[in-house]
Design an enzyme around this catalytic site. Structure first.
Site, PDB file in Angstrom:
ATOM      1  CG  HIS A   1      -1.942   1.053   1.279  1.00  0.00           C
ATOM      2  ND1 HIS A   1      -3.079   0.968   2.052  1.00  0.00           N
ATOM      3  CD2 HIS A   1      -1.997   2.266   0.676  1.00  0.00           C
ATOM      4  CE1 HIS A   1      -3.784   2.080   1.913  1.00  0.00           C
ATOM      5  NE2 HIS A   1      -3.144   2.889   1.097  1.00  0.00           N
TER       6      HIS A   1
ATOM      7  CG  HIS B   1      -1.518   6.071  -2.633  1.00  0.00           C
ATOM      8  ND1 HIS B   1      -2.672   5.842  -3.329  1.00  0.00           N
ATOM      9  CD2 HIS B   1      -1.760   5.664  -1.357  1.00  0.00           C
ATOM     10  CE1 HIS B   1      -3.582   5.335  -2.513  1.00  0.00           C
ATOM     11  NE2 HIS B   1      -3.055   5.216  -1.306  1.00  0.00           N
TER      12      HIS B   1
ATOM     13  CG  HIS C   1      -7.746   3.297  -0.231  1.00  0.00           C
ATOM     14  ND1 HIS C   1      -7.061   2.691  -1.236  1.00  0.00           N
ATOM     15  CD2 HIS C   1      -6.867   4.128   0.400  1.00  0.00           C
ATOM     16  CE1 HIS C   1      -5.805   3.131  -1.224  1.00  0.00           C
ATOM     17  NE2 HIS C   1      -5.657   4.007  -0.239  1.00  0.00           N
TER      18      HIS C   1
ATOM     19  CD  GLU D   1      -7.524   6.715   4.480  1.00  0.00           C
ATOM     20  OE1 GLU D   1      -8.082   6.634   3.362  1.00  0.00           O
ATOM     21  OE2 GLU D   1      -6.459   7.347   4.665  1.00  0.00           O
TER      22      GLU D   1
ATOM     23  CG  ASP E   1      -1.665   5.761   2.672  1.00  0.00           C
ATOM     24  OD1 ASP E   1      -1.959   5.457   1.511  1.00  0.00           O
ATOM     25  OD2 ASP E   1      -2.483   6.302   3.451  1.00  0.00           O
ATOM     26  CG  ASP E   2      -0.134   8.956   0.353  1.00  0.00           C
ATOM     27  OD1 ASP E   2      -0.093   8.864  -0.880  1.00  0.00           O
ATOM     28  OD2 ASP E   2      -1.135   8.634   1.028  1.00  0.00           O
TER      29      ASP E   2
END
Ligand code: ADE
Ligand code: ZN
Length: 346
Positions: free
Chosen positions: A25, A27, A205, A208, A286-287
């Site tokens: 996961h 991005h 997703h 969340e 994630d980011d």
């Protein structure tokens, strides 16, 4: 490894860094560091409303998912050429290698780019070339997952799928991301059904910020194989039993949840509760450029805050292989490498 040898607590941070792991996961647009945003803005002549790297970093104070997405989409606007997409992905893959990530399944958001006039081919070729080079030069295997933006329409998602199909050999699946609340999975039931017919892997997703109901519909209507985040599932005991029974992986992102105020403190994250309920949890970044850390930072800070054990570290790393879309032989070989590192630390 059926029983994990006792490992002294002071060696746990080093073990977390050293153990081989998969990232499921991430991005890729969320790995774009401010320095790279500024370099690309300059070389492409794109204006950005921040005077310096420091000023941009200071803007990374988020209150929820939407407050982050607004800045994340602005950051992605500097990506224009195939080289930009390659450079972004290569920078992430080098960081992944340094964190002992041996396999990555990488999300990308084509609509963010095609809406600005960037061709689908430019996006996919740049990212795919970096994945190929990582396999050859870094020994990291990497594949791509195309995400549909859920704040846009299903018609838009279908158009995006059409544009991407000439490159179907360059991505392994589709996902669903962006603003969750108010955009339930069922909005995309038809396009996910089509992707399923096409033989693509399916993830989404869910849970969340959104309710457990979105996790149910992602599973039952979209028929996804993994849930991205899913941390709100702990509010629904029946859902927790379903996730455990069907061994549905949750790609949990602790630092993301902290920075987007899903949990007020990392100490209050529910990862231990999810593990105790026998869910197939994985840890992910994630980011990472926006949330203060790549994969090893997520492991180290989460273990420090919640007191998880070496046995739980082994389980999280092994889950990352089990939950991935690689074949059984690869899974076995990664698990053997994991066991070898744990044996060294015993
Ligand atoms: N796009 C990038 N990061 C995301 C996140 N954490 N949730 C939803 N969409 C995203
Ligand atoms: Zn995400």
């Amino acid at each position: 490894m059926t029983s994990i040898p006792p490992i002294p607590a002071e060696r746990l941070p080093q073990l977390l860094r050293r153990m081989p792991k998969a990232e499921l996961h991430i991005h890729i647009e969320g790995s774009l560091e401010p320095e790279l945003i500024f370099a690309m803005a300059q070389r492409n002549g794109v204006a950005i409303p921040y005077a310096s790297v420091d000023e941009l970093r200071r803007a990374y104070a988020f209150t929820n998912l939407q407050s982050f997405l607004d800045i994340y989409y602005a950051g992605a606007s500097v990506l224009i050429t195939e080289r930009d997409f390659f450079d972004m992905a290569w920078a992430y893959l080098e960081k992944a290698r340094a964190d002992n990530v041996v396999h990555a399944e990488i999300f990308f958001d084509p609509q963010t780019h095609t809406a600005r006039g960037v061709a689908m081919e430019t996006v996919i070729h740049g990212l795919h070339r970096a994945c190929e080079q990582a396999r050859q030069q870094l020994g990291v295997s990497a594949s791509l997952i195309l995400c549909f933006l859920r704040h846009l329409s299903e018609v838009d998602a279908f158009e995006t799928l059409e544009q991407a199909l000439p490159f179907q050999d360059k991505f392994i699946g589709v996902g669903l991301d962006s603003s969750e609340v108010g955009h339930p999975p069922e909005k995309f039931a038809k396009v996910f059904a089509r992707c399923r017919e096409l033989g693509l892997h399916l993830v989404a997703h869910a849970g969340e910020e959104g309710p457990p109901a979105y996790v149910w519909t992602a599973l039952d209507l979209l028929k996804v194989e993994r849930i991205d985040h899913g941390v709100q599932s702990s509010r629904d005991p029946q859902l927790m039993r379903r996730l455990a029974q069907d061994r549905i992986p949750l790609t949990v992102c602790p630092l993301s949840n902290l920075k987007l105020c899903v949990f007020p403190k990392l100490e209050q994250h529910n990862i231990r509760e999810l593990l105790d309920a026998e869910l197939m949890v994985t840890v992910n970044s994630d980011d990472p450029a926006y949330f203060g850390g790549y994969l090893n930072e997520n492991f180290e800070q989460t273990f420090a805050a919640t007191g998880l054990s070496a046995a739980q570290a082994w389980r999280l790393a092994n889950n990352s292989f089990e939950a991935s879309f690689i074949g059984p032989a690869h899974k076995r070989s990664f698990r053997d490498r994991l066991d070898a590192v744990f044996a060294e630390f015993a």
